[in-house]
Enzyme design. Structure first.
Site, short mmCIF file in Angstrom:
data_model
loop_
_atom_site.label_atom_id
_atom_site.label_comp_id
_atom_site.label_asym_id
_atom_site.label_seq_id
_atom_site.Cartn_x
_atom_site.Cartn_y
_atom_site.Cartn_z
N ASP A 111 0.87 -1.18 0.00
CA ASP A 111 0.00 0.00 0.00
C ASP A 111 0.90 1.23 0.00
OD1 ASP A 111 -1.65 2.15 0.48
OD2 ASP A 111 -2.90 1.08 1.92
N ASN A 145 4.13 4.63 -11.67
CA ASN A 145 2.84 4.79 -12.37
C ASN A 145 1.65 4.90 -11.41
OD1 ASN A 145 0.68 4.21 -14.56
ND2 ASN A 145 0.45 2.54 -13.07
N TYR A 156 -4.64 16.93 -7.19
CA TYR A 156 -4.09 15.94 -8.13
C TYR A 156 -3.06 16.60 -9.05
CZ TYR A 156 -3.91 12.80 -12.17
OH TYR A 156 -3.48 12.00 -13.20
N GLY A 157 -3.44 17.70 -9.68
CA GLY A 157 -2.52 18.39 -10.59
C GLY A 157 -1.27 18.86 -9.88
N ALA A 158 -1.43 19.28 -8.62
CA ALA A 158 -0.26 19.75 -7.86
C ALA A 158 0.73 18.61 -7.63
CB ALA A 158 -0.71 20.34 -6.52
N LYS A 175 1.19 16.07 -9.59
CA LYS A 175 1.83 15.75 -10.87
C LYS A 175 2.83 16.85 -11.27
CE LYS A 175 -0.24 11.82 -11.57
NZ LYS A 175 0.50 10.55 -11.43
N1 LIG Z 1 -6.27 7.32 -16.94
C1 LIG Z 1 -6.05 8.60 -17.24
O1 LIG Z 1 -6.86 9.26 -17.92
C2 LIG Z 1 -4.76 9.25 -16.77
C3 LIG Z 1 -4.42 10.50 -17.32
C4 LIG Z 1 -3.24 11.11 -16.91
C5 LIG Z 1 -2.44 10.49 -15.98
N2 LIG Z 1 -2.81 9.29 -15.45
C6 LIG Z 1 -1.93 8.69 -14.44
O2 LIG Z 1 -1.58 7.38 -14.87
C7 LIG Z 1 -1.39 6.55 -13.73
C8 LIG Z 1 -2.25 5.31 -13.86
O3 LIG Z 1 -3.60 5.70 -14.05
P1 LIG Z 1 -4.73 4.62 -14.41
O4 LIG Z 1 -5.89 5.38 -14.95
O5 LIG Z 1 -4.13 3.51 -15.17
O6 LIG Z 1 -5.10 4.12 -12.93
P2 LIG Z 1 -6.08 2.96 -12.41
O7 LIG Z 1 -6.74 2.26 -13.55
O8 LIG Z 1 -6.95 3.60 -11.38
O9 LIG Z 1 -5.05 1.99 -11.68
C9 LIG Z 1 -4.35 2.49 -10.57
C10 LIG Z 1 -3.24 1.56 -10.20
O10 LIG Z 1 -2.55 2.13 -9.06
C11 LIG Z 1 -2.61 1.23 -7.99
N3 LIG Z 1 -2.81 1.91 -6.71
C12 LIG Z 1 -3.73 2.88 -6.45
N4 LIG Z 1 -3.64 3.24 -5.16
C13 LIG Z 1 -2.68 2.47 -4.60
C14 LIG Z 1 -2.15 2.36 -3.29
N5 LIG Z 1 -2.59 3.10 -2.27
N6 LIG Z 1 -1.16 1.47 -3.08
C15 LIG Z 1 -0.72 0.69 -4.07
N7 LIG Z 1 -1.17 0.74 -5.33
C16 LIG Z 1 -2.16 1.63 -5.59
C17 LIG Z 1 -3.76 0.28 -8.29
O11 LIG Z 1 -3.46 -0.97 -7.69
P3 LIG Z 1 -4.57 -1.88 -6.94
O12 LIG Z 1 -5.89 -1.61 -7.58
O13 LIG Z 1 -4.06 -3.28 -7.14
O14 LIG Z 1 -4.51 -1.43 -5.54
C18 LIG Z 1 -3.73 0.20 -9.80
O15 LIG Z 1 -2.81 -0.76 -10.23
C19 LIG Z 1 -1.73 7.41 -12.51
O16 LIG Z 1 -0.55 7.95 -11.95
C20 LIG Z 1 -2.58 8.51 -13.09
O17 LIG Z 1 -2.53 9.69 -12.33
C21 LIG Z 1 -3.95 8.65 -15.83
#
Ligand SMILES: NC(=O)c1ccc[n+]([C@@H]2O[C@H](COP(=O)([O-])OP(=O)(O)OC[C@H]3O[C@@H](n4cnc5c(N)ncnc54)[C@H](OP(=O)(O)O)[C@@H]3O)[C@@H](O)[C@H]2O)c1
Length: 245
Positions: A64, A87, A152-154, A156
């Protein structure tokens, strides 16, 4: 697919879903052994199985990331890592007056402190071995935050700043540190936003959302030798989102 990352180990945080899972697969396709991080055991097993089907090795290491002790323990268990992809991240949107201390702390802990602790723990080993690549996953919200994406933006924007700091700190030892800023991408995490999120794709020059594999391709590029002179950069994989002001 050429095996540019053969004999290398990659740690991908949040590899149980979305962009992280696609990245784990993209790195494995390039020959890397992958440490699959996340919390959800069932989805982790699926990622591991898909990596093994590509002929690469994978193992699941849960943690976690909101708990700093678990982050450093993850780094210890990961061992010698050549490619670190920060990520995992959360995005809970709220305006400032509606943001609770718990939401604020969760964003800082998972999106910012966890990458910081992982770099602190793993980059010195890369520097000793004289090679390594770190990729931080950022967002368009770092540069052009929307209403409700302040915290969130802050996180990143801070991650992009740290990307440049780490590039300067570890670059002399042969370790490259870059970021990939993703545009709106169809993932498990964004599925919750439904139609509202679908319309975010229409605000992008390409007029569509990204698939996770399209962001993973940019991350894998940063990890590979094709990017051997790219350091301290943020690559926008945003479909031309801010092409015109
Ligand atoms: N999707 C978008 O539109 C988008 C756009 C810009 C940037 N991003 C960035 O890209 C990255 C991935 O986004 P995504 O949309 O693929 O996310 P997602 O589908 O919500 O998946 C999030 C991942 O992070 C893990 N995670 C979340 N909280 C956690 C915690 N407390 N401890 C350990 N693991 C944790 C989850 O693991 P478990 O579920 O196994 O806990 C999961 O593998 C993020 O940094 C996000 O800010 C995404």
């Amino acid at each position: 697919m050429h095996h540019d990352l053969a004999q290398q180990t990659a740690l991908v945080t949040g590899a149980t879903a979305g962009i992280g899972r696609a990245t784990a697969l993209a790195l494995a396709a390039r020959g890397a052994d992958v440490v699959v991080h996340g919390r959800d055991e069932r989805r982790a097993a699926d990622t591991v199985r898909r990596i093994e089907a590509l002929g690469a090795k994978a193992r699941f290491e849960p943690a976690d990331l909101s708990d700093p002790a678990q982050v450093t323990a993850l780094a210890d268990r990961a061992g010698a890592v050549d490619v670190l992809v920060n990520n995992a991240g959360i995005f809970h949107f709220a305006r400032t007056v509606d943001t609770t201390p718990a939401t604020f702390d969760a964003h800082i802990g998972i999106n910012l402190r966890a990458p910081y602790l992982l770099v602190q723990a793993l980059a010195p080993g890369m520097a000793e071995r004289g090679r390594g690549a770190i990729i931080n996953v950022s967002s368009g919200a770092a540069g052009t935050p929307g209403l409700g994406s302040g915290v969130y933006g802050a996180t990143k924007a801070a991650l992009e700043s740290l990307t440049r700091v780490w590039a300067a700190e570890f670059g002399p030892a042969g370790v490259r540190v870059n970021a990939v800023a993703a545009g709106p991408t169809r993932t498990e995490g964004t599925a919750a936003y439904g139609d509202a999120f679908e319309s975010a794709g229409q605000a992008v020059a390409l007029r569509r959302l990204a698939d996770p594999e399209e962001i993973a391709g940019a991350i894998a590029f940063m990890a590979c030798s094709e990017a051997s002179y790219v350091n301290g950069a943020t690559l926008a994989a945003m479909g031309g989102q801010p092409a015109l002001g």
